[in-house]
Design a protein around this motif. Sequence first.
Motif: not given
Length: 464
Positions: A192-201, A220-223, A259-260, A310-320
Amino acid sequence: MKFISTRGQASALSFEDVILTGLASDGGLYLPEVIPQFSTTDIEAMRGLPYNELAFKIMAPFVDGEVSDVDLKDIIDRSYATFRHDAIAPLVQTGHNEFILELFQGPTLAFKDFALQFLGNLLDFILEKRQQKVVIMGATSGDTGSAAIEGCRHCKHVDIFILHPHKRVSEVQRRQMTTVIEDNVHNIALEGNFDDCQNMVKASFADQSFLPEGRQLVAVNSINWARIMAQIVYYFYAGVAVGSPARKVSFSVPTGNFGDIFAGYLASRMGLPIDQLVIATNQNDILHRCISRNDHSPQPLEHSLSPSMDIMVSSNFERMLFDLHGRDGNVIAKLMEASKSGSITLSDDALARARELFSSYRLNDDEVLEVIAQVYDRTEYLLDPHTAIGVQAARKTRRNKAVPMICLATAHPAKFPEAIQKAGCHDPVLPHHMSDLFDRKEHYQVLDNDIALVHRFISKNIHE
Protein backbone atom coordinates in the motif's frame (compact mmCIF):
# COMPACT_ATOMS: atom_id res chain seq x y z
CA MET A 1 2.54 21.40 32.75
CA LYS A 2 -0.59 19.59 31.59
CA PHE A 3 -1.33 18.43 28.05
CA ILE A 4 -4.79 18.58 26.47
CA SER A 5 -6.41 16.90 23.49
CA THR A 6 -7.28 18.79 20.32
CA ARG A 7 -10.77 17.27 20.49
CA GLY A 8 -11.51 18.38 24.03
CA GLN A 9 -12.93 15.19 25.55
CA ALA A 10 -9.89 13.28 26.83
CA SER A 11 -8.39 13.84 30.28
CA ALA A 12 -5.40 16.17 30.58
CA LEU A 13 -2.12 14.29 31.04
CA SER A 14 1.28 14.91 32.61
CA PHE A 15 4.44 15.10 30.49
CA GLU A 16 5.56 11.51 31.06
CA ASP A 17 2.06 10.13 30.49
CA VAL A 18 1.62 12.07 27.25
CA ILE A 19 4.91 10.66 25.90
CA LEU A 20 3.64 7.12 26.47
CA THR A 21 0.08 7.72 25.25
CA GLY A 22 0.29 8.88 21.61
CA LEU A 23 -3.25 9.61 20.44
CA ALA A 24 -5.72 10.83 23.04
CA SER A 25 -8.65 8.58 23.98
CA ASP A 26 -11.00 10.88 21.99
CA GLY A 27 -8.86 10.46 18.87
CA GLY A 28 -7.20 13.87 19.21
CA LEU A 29 -3.56 14.91 19.49
CA TYR A 30 -2.01 16.32 22.63
CA LEU A 31 -0.71 19.85 23.03
CA PRO A 32 0.53 21.75 26.08
CA GLU A 33 -2.27 23.53 27.90
CA VAL A 34 -0.09 26.67 28.04
CA ILE A 35 2.59 27.61 25.48
CA PRO A 36 5.79 28.74 27.27
CA GLN A 37 6.94 32.28 26.44
CA PHE A 38 10.46 33.64 25.93
CA SER A 39 11.06 37.39 26.12
CA THR A 40 13.39 39.33 23.86
CA THR A 41 15.92 39.29 26.69
CA ASP A 42 15.56 35.51 27.04
CA ILE A 43 16.18 34.99 23.32
CA GLU A 44 19.15 37.36 23.29
CA ALA A 45 20.69 35.22 26.03
CA MET A 46 20.46 32.19 23.72
CA ARG A 47 22.99 33.65 21.28
CA GLY A 48 26.17 31.62 21.11
CA LEU A 49 24.87 28.73 23.21
CA PRO A 50 25.88 25.23 22.07
CA TYR A 51 22.98 23.26 20.66
CA ASN A 52 22.64 21.02 23.75
CA GLU A 53 22.39 23.95 26.13
CA LEU A 54 19.83 25.72 23.98
CA ALA A 55 17.82 22.50 23.72
CA PHE A 56 17.62 22.32 27.51
CA LYS A 57 16.35 25.90 27.76
CA ILE A 58 13.62 25.27 25.16
CA MET A 59 12.48 21.87 26.45
CA ALA A 60 12.65 22.40 30.22
CA PRO A 61 9.40 24.45 30.48
CA PHE A 62 7.44 21.65 28.78
CA VAL A 63 8.96 18.98 31.03
CA ASP A 64 8.28 21.21 34.07
CA GLY A 65 10.40 19.25 36.51
CA GLU A 66 8.89 15.80 35.85
CA VAL A 67 12.33 14.79 34.66
CA SER A 68 14.99 16.42 36.80
CA ASP A 69 17.23 19.05 35.20
CA VAL A 70 20.23 16.77 35.66
CA ASP A 71 18.52 13.83 33.96
CA LEU A 72 17.07 16.00 31.16
CA LYS A 73 20.50 17.44 30.39
CA ASP A 74 21.96 13.92 30.34
CA ILE A 75 19.24 12.69 27.96
CA ILE A 76 19.87 15.65 25.64
CA ASP A 77 23.65 15.19 25.72
CA ARG A 78 23.42 11.49 24.89
CA SER A 79 20.93 12.16 22.10
CA TYR A 80 23.12 14.59 20.19
CA ALA A 81 26.45 12.89 20.90
CA THR A 82 25.62 10.64 17.93
CA PHE A 83 25.66 13.56 15.43
CA ARG A 84 28.58 13.86 13.01
CA HIS A 85 28.91 17.67 13.04
CA ASP A 86 29.91 19.57 16.18
CA ALA A 87 27.39 22.32 15.38
CA ILE A 88 24.60 19.65 15.32
CA ALA A 89 22.55 21.85 12.94
CA PRO A 90 25.02 23.87 10.81
CA LEU A 91 23.95 26.70 8.49
CA VAL A 92 25.27 27.01 4.93
CA GLN A 93 24.67 30.12 2.80
CA THR A 94 23.42 29.53 -0.75
CA GLY A 95 22.31 33.02 -1.74
CA HIS A 96 21.71 36.56 -0.54
CA ASN A 97 20.10 36.18 2.87
CA GLU A 98 19.34 32.55 1.94
CA PHE A 99 20.61 29.73 4.14
CA ILE A 100 20.37 25.96 4.31
CA LEU A 101 19.89 24.50 7.79
CA GLU A 102 21.51 21.07 7.58
CA LEU A 103 19.33 18.76 9.62
CA PHE A 104 20.90 15.58 8.24
CA GLN A 105 23.99 15.33 10.44
CA GLY A 106 22.47 12.64 12.67
CA PRO A 107 23.08 8.88 12.45
CA THR A 108 20.37 8.19 9.82
CA LEU A 109 20.97 11.34 7.73
CA ALA A 110 17.55 12.93 8.21
CA PHE A 111 15.91 15.59 10.37
CA LYS A 112 13.95 12.88 12.19
CA ASP A 113 17.13 12.10 14.16
CA PHE A 114 16.72 15.32 16.16
CA ALA A 115 13.50 14.08 17.70
CA LEU A 116 13.94 10.32 17.64
CA GLN A 117 17.39 10.11 19.19
CA PHE A 118 15.93 12.22 21.98
CA LEU A 119 12.70 10.19 22.20
CA GLY A 120 14.61 6.89 22.38
CA ASN A 121 16.70 8.08 25.32
CA LEU A 122 13.67 9.65 26.99
CA LEU A 123 11.68 6.40 26.69
CA ASP A 124 14.60 4.46 28.13
CA PHE A 125 14.59 6.78 31.15
CA ILE A 126 10.82 6.74 31.73
CA LEU A 127 10.36 2.99 31.19
CA GLU A 128 13.31 2.06 33.39
CA LYS A 129 11.92 4.25 36.17
CA ARG A 130 8.48 2.67 35.82
CA GLN A 131 9.77 -0.86 35.08
CA GLN A 132 7.31 -0.96 32.20
CA LYS A 133 7.50 -2.65 28.78
CA VAL A 134 5.84 -1.14 25.71
CA VAL A 135 5.37 -1.77 22.00
CA ILE A 136 6.26 0.91 19.47
CA MET A 137 4.21 0.82 16.28
CA GLY A 138 5.02 3.41 13.68
CA ALA A 139 4.41 4.27 10.03
CA THR A 140 7.11 5.77 7.85
CA SER A 141 7.24 7.40 4.44
CA GLY A 142 10.98 6.84 4.50
CA ASP A 143 12.91 8.65 7.24
CA THR A 144 10.93 8.23 10.47
CA GLY A 145 11.41 4.46 10.47
CA SER A 146 15.18 4.38 10.34
CA ALA A 147 15.49 7.23 12.86
CA ALA A 148 13.06 5.50 15.25
CA ILE A 149 14.86 2.18 14.93
CA GLU A 150 18.24 3.79 15.50
CA GLY A 151 16.91 5.71 18.50
CA CYS A 152 15.15 2.72 20.11
CA ARG A 153 17.13 -0.36 19.04
CA HIS A 154 18.95 -0.44 22.39
CA CYS A 155 15.86 0.18 24.54
CA LYS A 156 15.49 -2.97 26.65
CA HIS A 157 11.86 -2.24 27.51
CA VAL A 158 10.71 -1.75 23.88
CA ASP A 159 9.64 -3.93 20.96
CA ILE A 160 9.48 -1.82 17.81
CA PHE A 161 7.43 -2.49 14.66
CA ILE A 162 7.75 -0.09 11.72
CA LEU A 163 5.45 -0.16 8.68
CA HIS A 164 6.72 1.26 5.40
CA PRO A 165 4.95 1.25 2.00
CA HIS A 166 6.42 -1.63 -0.03
CA LYS A 167 8.56 -0.41 -2.94
CA ARG A 168 7.66 3.24 -2.21
CA VAL A 169 10.72 4.34 -0.26
CA SER A 170 14.23 4.76 -1.65
CA GLU A 171 16.60 1.80 -1.46
CA VAL A 172 18.84 3.65 0.98
CA GLN A 173 15.87 4.48 3.20
CA ARG A 174 14.71 0.85 3.17
CA ARG A 175 18.15 -0.59 3.90
CA GLN A 176 18.70 1.83 6.78
CA MET A 177 15.72 0.15 8.44
CA THR A 178 15.99 -3.44 7.32
CA THR A 179 19.71 -3.96 8.00
CA VAL A 180 19.32 -3.31 11.72
CA ILE A 181 19.28 -6.88 13.02
CA GLU A 182 18.11 -6.74 16.63
CA ASP A 183 15.71 -9.06 18.46
CA ASN A 184 13.37 -6.16 19.29
CA VAL A 185 13.31 -4.57 15.79
CA HIS A 186 10.73 -5.63 13.18
CA ASN A 187 10.17 -4.09 9.74
CA ILE A 188 6.91 -4.58 7.87
CA ALA A 189 6.68 -3.69 4.17
CA LEU A 190 2.97 -3.07 3.68
CA GLU A 191 1.35 -3.55 0.28
CA GLY A 192 0.00 0.00 0.00
CA ASN A 193 1.02 3.63 0.35
CA PHE A 194 2.07 5.69 3.37
CA ASP A 195 -1.47 6.77 4.18
CA ASP A 196 -2.43 3.07 4.39
CA CYS A 197 0.41 2.54 6.87
CA GLN A 198 -0.54 5.60 8.90
CA ASN A 199 -4.24 4.69 8.96
CA MET A 200 -3.39 1.20 10.22
CA VAL A 201 -1.27 2.63 13.02
CA LYS A 202 -4.04 5.03 14.05
CA ALA A 203 -6.61 2.20 14.05
CA SER A 204 -4.26 0.08 16.16
CA PHE A 205 -3.91 2.82 18.75
CA ALA A 206 -7.70 3.08 18.93
CA ASP A 207 -8.07 -0.66 19.62
CA GLN A 208 -5.05 -2.27 21.33
CA SER A 209 -6.78 -5.54 22.21
CA PHE A 210 -4.34 -7.47 20.01
CA LEU A 211 -1.52 -6.77 22.50
CA PRO A 212 -0.59 -9.07 25.39
CA GLU A 213 -1.92 -8.07 28.80
CA GLY A 214 0.11 -5.29 30.39
CA ARG A 215 1.49 -3.89 27.11
CA GLN A 216 0.51 -0.66 25.37
CA LEU A 217 1.40 1.06 22.13
CA VAL A 218 3.72 4.07 22.11
CA ALA A 219 3.90 6.40 19.10
CA VAL A 220 7.10 7.46 17.37
CA ASN A 221 5.34 9.30 14.58
CA SER A 222 4.99 13.02 14.98
CA ILE A 223 1.71 12.54 16.83
CA ASN A 224 4.05 12.01 19.82
CA TRP A 225 4.52 15.34 21.58
CA ALA A 226 8.23 14.71 22.27
CA ARG A 227 8.92 14.85 18.53
CA ILE A 228 7.39 18.29 18.11
CA MET A 229 9.08 19.58 21.26
CA ALA A 230 12.54 18.50 20.11
CA GLN A 231 12.04 20.07 16.68
CA ILE A 232 11.20 23.50 18.09
CA VAL A 233 14.81 23.79 19.24
CA TYR A 234 16.47 24.13 15.84
CA TYR A 235 14.21 27.02 14.85
CA PHE A 236 15.51 29.01 17.80
CA TYR A 237 19.08 27.81 17.15
CA ALA A 238 18.99 28.97 13.52
CA GLY A 239 17.07 32.16 14.31
CA VAL A 240 19.56 33.48 16.85
CA ALA A 241 22.43 32.49 14.52
CA VAL A 242 21.21 35.00 11.90
CA GLY A 243 20.45 37.80 14.35
CA SER A 244 17.18 37.13 16.17
CA PRO A 245 15.53 38.58 18.13
CA ALA A 246 16.85 41.89 16.71
CA ARG A 247 16.06 40.59 13.21
CA LYS A 248 13.03 38.71 12.02
CA VAL A 249 13.65 35.39 10.28
CA SER A 250 11.72 33.25 7.80
CA PHE A 251 11.75 29.49 7.22
CA SER A 252 10.86 27.27 4.29
CA VAL A 253 9.96 23.73 5.30
CA PRO A 254 9.49 20.69 3.05
CA THR A 255 6.53 19.00 4.73
CA GLY A 256 4.04 16.22 4.27
CA ASN A 257 2.73 15.41 7.75
CA PHE A 258 2.93 19.04 9.00
CA GLY A 259 4.92 18.13 12.13
CA ASP A 260 8.17 19.88 11.26
CA ILE A 261 6.55 23.15 10.23
CA PHE A 262 4.16 23.02 13.18
CA ALA A 263 7.24 23.09 15.40
CA GLY A 264 8.18 26.33 13.63
CA TYR A 265 4.73 27.71 14.32
CA LEU A 266 5.17 26.92 18.01
CA ALA A 267 8.57 28.62 18.00
CA SER A 268 6.76 31.72 16.74
CA ARG A 269 4.14 31.38 19.47
CA MET A 270 6.93 31.11 22.05
CA GLY A 271 8.47 34.41 21.02
CA LEU A 272 10.85 33.82 18.10
CA PRO A 273 10.17 36.69 15.64
CA ILE A 274 9.26 34.66 12.54
CA ASP A 275 8.13 36.71 9.55
CA GLN A 276 7.06 33.87 7.25
CA LEU A 277 6.70 30.08 7.28
CA VAL A 278 6.63 28.51 3.81
CA ILE A 279 4.81 25.20 3.41
CA ALA A 280 6.74 23.46 0.62
CA THR A 281 5.08 20.41 -0.98
CA ASN A 282 5.46 18.09 -3.93
CA GLN A 283 2.57 17.12 -6.22
CA ASN A 284 0.82 15.57 -3.21
CA ASP A 285 -0.15 19.11 -2.40
CA ILE A 286 -3.14 19.02 -0.03
CA LEU A 287 -1.46 21.48 2.37
CA HIS A 288 -0.60 23.93 -0.43
CA ARG A 289 -4.15 23.73 -1.81
CA CYS A 290 -5.57 24.33 1.65
CA ILE A 291 -3.53 27.48 2.31
CA SER A 292 -3.66 28.88 -1.23
CA ARG A 293 -7.33 28.26 -2.07
CA ASN A 294 -9.03 26.62 0.93
CA ASP A 295 -9.17 23.24 -0.82
CA HIS A 296 -8.40 20.45 1.64
CA SER A 297 -9.92 17.68 -0.49
CA PRO A 298 -7.99 14.39 -0.64
CA GLN A 299 -6.70 13.39 -4.08
CA PRO A 300 -5.12 10.13 -5.28
CA LEU A 301 -1.62 9.79 -3.83
CA GLU A 302 1.20 9.99 -6.39
CA HIS A 303 4.60 8.34 -6.04
CA SER A 304 7.32 11.00 -6.44
CA LEU A 305 11.07 11.59 -6.32
CA SER A 306 10.51 13.07 -2.84
CA PRO A 307 8.84 10.03 -1.23
CA SER A 308 8.99 11.26 2.36
CA MET A 309 6.36 13.84 1.37
CA ASP A 310 4.05 11.42 -0.43
CA ILE A 311 1.31 11.99 2.13
CA MET A 312 -2.28 13.08 1.72
CA VAL A 313 -3.46 12.86 5.35
CA SER A 314 -1.35 15.31 7.37
CA SER A 315 -1.87 14.26 10.97
CA ASN A 316 -0.36 17.31 12.63
CA PHE A 317 -2.56 19.70 10.70
CA GLU A 318 -5.18 18.97 13.36
CA ARG A 319 -2.94 20.66 15.94
CA MET A 320 -2.81 23.73 13.72
CA LEU A 321 -6.57 23.71 13.22
CA PHE A 322 -7.00 23.60 17.01
CA ASP A 323 -5.14 26.89 17.37
CA LEU A 324 -6.81 28.48 14.34
CA HIS A 325 -10.21 27.76 15.89
CA GLY A 326 -9.50 29.26 19.30
CA ARG A 327 -8.46 25.95 20.88
CA ASP A 328 -12.08 24.81 20.83
CA GLY A 329 -11.99 21.00 20.99
CA ASN A 330 -15.67 20.64 20.09
CA VAL A 331 -15.13 22.48 16.81
CA ILE A 332 -12.14 20.28 15.95
CA ALA A 333 -14.02 17.08 16.80
CA LYS A 334 -16.78 18.10 14.36
CA LEU A 335 -14.23 19.06 11.68
CA MET A 336 -12.43 15.72 12.00
CA GLU A 337 -15.70 13.82 11.86
CA ALA A 338 -16.66 15.73 8.72
CA SER A 339 -13.26 15.00 7.16
CA LYS A 340 -14.04 11.26 7.14
CA SER A 341 -16.50 11.84 4.32
CA GLY A 342 -14.42 14.28 2.31
CA SER A 343 -12.94 17.74 2.50
CA ILE A 344 -12.36 20.21 5.33
CA THR A 345 -13.25 23.84 4.66
CA LEU A 346 -11.67 26.48 6.88
CA SER A 347 -13.68 29.48 7.98
CA ASP A 348 -12.68 32.83 6.47
CA ASP A 349 -11.27 33.96 9.83
CA ALA A 350 -9.22 30.78 10.33
CA LEU A 351 -7.80 30.94 6.81
CA ALA A 352 -6.92 34.62 7.20
CA ARG A 353 -5.09 33.90 10.46
CA ALA A 354 -3.15 31.09 8.82
CA ARG A 355 -2.11 33.29 5.90
CA GLU A 356 -0.69 35.94 8.25
CA LEU A 357 2.24 33.61 8.88
CA PHE A 358 2.06 30.82 6.30
CA SER A 359 2.69 30.83 2.56
CA SER A 360 2.74 27.72 0.38
CA TYR A 361 4.10 26.39 -2.91
CA ARG A 362 4.24 23.06 -4.75
CA LEU A 363 6.69 21.53 -7.23
CA ASN A 364 6.42 18.49 -9.47
CA ASP A 365 9.29 16.07 -10.13
CA ASP A 366 10.57 17.84 -13.26
CA GLU A 367 10.76 21.15 -11.38
CA VAL A 368 12.59 19.47 -8.50
CA LEU A 369 15.26 18.13 -10.86
CA GLU A 370 15.72 21.59 -12.38
CA VAL A 371 16.30 23.12 -8.93
CA ILE A 372 18.82 20.45 -7.91
CA ALA A 373 20.78 21.01 -11.13
CA GLN A 374 20.56 24.81 -10.96
CA VAL A 375 21.68 25.13 -7.35
CA TYR A 376 24.55 22.68 -7.89
CA ASP A 377 25.66 24.54 -11.02
CA ARG A 378 25.77 27.90 -9.22
CA THR A 379 27.02 26.87 -5.78
CA GLU A 380 28.27 23.25 -6.03
CA TYR A 381 25.89 22.53 -3.15
CA LEU A 382 23.95 19.30 -3.63
CA LEU A 383 20.32 19.32 -2.48
CA ASP A 384 18.22 16.26 -1.83
CA PRO A 385 14.83 16.39 -3.63
CA HIS A 386 12.89 17.42 -0.50
CA THR A 387 15.25 20.27 0.30
CA ALA A 388 15.11 21.38 -3.35
CA ILE A 389 11.36 21.82 -2.95
CA GLY A 390 11.96 23.96 0.14
CA VAL A 391 14.52 26.15 -1.63
CA GLN A 392 12.37 26.84 -4.68
CA ALA A 393 9.23 27.39 -2.58
CA ALA A 394 11.16 29.98 -0.57
CA ARG A 395 12.33 31.77 -3.71
CA LYS A 396 8.86 31.83 -5.24
CA THR A 397 6.94 33.03 -2.18
CA ARG A 398 9.42 35.19 -0.29
CA ARG A 399 7.76 38.34 1.03
CA ASN A 400 10.78 40.34 2.18
CA LYS A 401 14.31 39.76 0.86
CA ALA A 402 15.75 41.79 3.72
CA VAL A 403 14.65 39.05 6.11
CA PRO A 404 16.95 36.00 6.27
CA MET A 405 15.29 32.94 4.72
CA ILE A 406 16.35 29.60 6.16
CA CYS A 407 15.49 26.49 4.15
CA LEU A 408 15.37 23.28 6.16
CA ALA A 409 17.50 20.52 4.60
CA THR A 410 15.56 17.52 5.78
CA ALA A 411 17.76 14.72 4.37
CA HIS A 412 21.21 13.96 2.97
CA PRO A 413 21.23 13.73 -0.86
CA ALA A 414 22.83 10.25 -0.69
CA LYS A 415 19.47 8.91 0.50
CA PHE A 416 17.96 9.72 -2.92
CA PRO A 417 20.53 8.83 -5.59
CA GLU A 418 17.86 8.29 -8.27
CA ALA A 419 16.80 11.94 -8.14
CA ILE A 420 20.37 13.21 -8.02
CA GLN A 421 21.33 11.15 -11.07
CA LYS A 422 18.25 12.26 -13.00
CA ALA A 423 19.22 15.88 -12.26
CA GLY A 424 22.54 15.25 -14.00
CA CYS A 425 24.68 15.64 -10.88
CA HIS A 426 27.40 13.35 -9.62
CA ASP A 427 26.43 10.32 -7.55
CA PRO A 428 26.14 11.35 -3.89
CA VAL A 429 28.39 9.41 -1.53
CA LEU A 430 27.15 7.93 1.71
CA PRO A 431 29.06 9.07 4.82
CA HIS A 432 31.77 6.67 5.93
CA HIS A 433 29.77 5.22 8.82
CA MET A 434 27.25 3.99 6.26
CA SER A 435 29.59 3.13 3.39
CA ASP A 436 28.90 -0.63 3.67
CA LEU A 437 25.10 -0.23 3.72
CA PHE A 438 24.55 -2.15 0.49
CA ASP A 439 26.62 -5.07 1.77
CA ARG A 440 24.61 -5.53 4.97
CA LYS A 441 22.05 -8.31 5.36
CA GLU A 442 18.40 -7.23 5.19
CA HIS A 443 15.47 -8.60 7.16
CA TYR A 444 11.85 -7.54 6.69
CA GLN A 445 8.37 -8.99 6.21
CA VAL A 446 6.10 -8.11 3.26
CA LEU A 447 2.45 -8.17 4.39
CA ASP A 448 -0.87 -7.43 2.71
CA ASN A 449 -2.78 -4.31 3.71
CA ASP A 450 -4.80 -6.30 6.25
CA ILE A 451 -4.89 -5.04 9.83
CA ALA A 452 -5.73 -8.47 11.29
CA LEU A 453 -2.71 -9.97 9.54
CA VAL A 454 -0.43 -7.21 10.82
CA HIS A 455 -1.79 -7.56 14.35
CA ARG A 456 -1.12 -11.31 14.34
CA PHE A 457 2.45 -10.68 13.21
CA ILE A 458 3.01 -8.12 15.97
CA SER A 459 1.50 -10.22 18.78
CA LYS A 460 3.57 -13.25 17.69
CA ASN A 461 6.84 -11.30 17.78
CA ILE A 462 6.55 -9.43 21.10
CA HIS A 463 9.13 -10.59 23.63
CA GLU A 464 8.08 -11.64 27.11
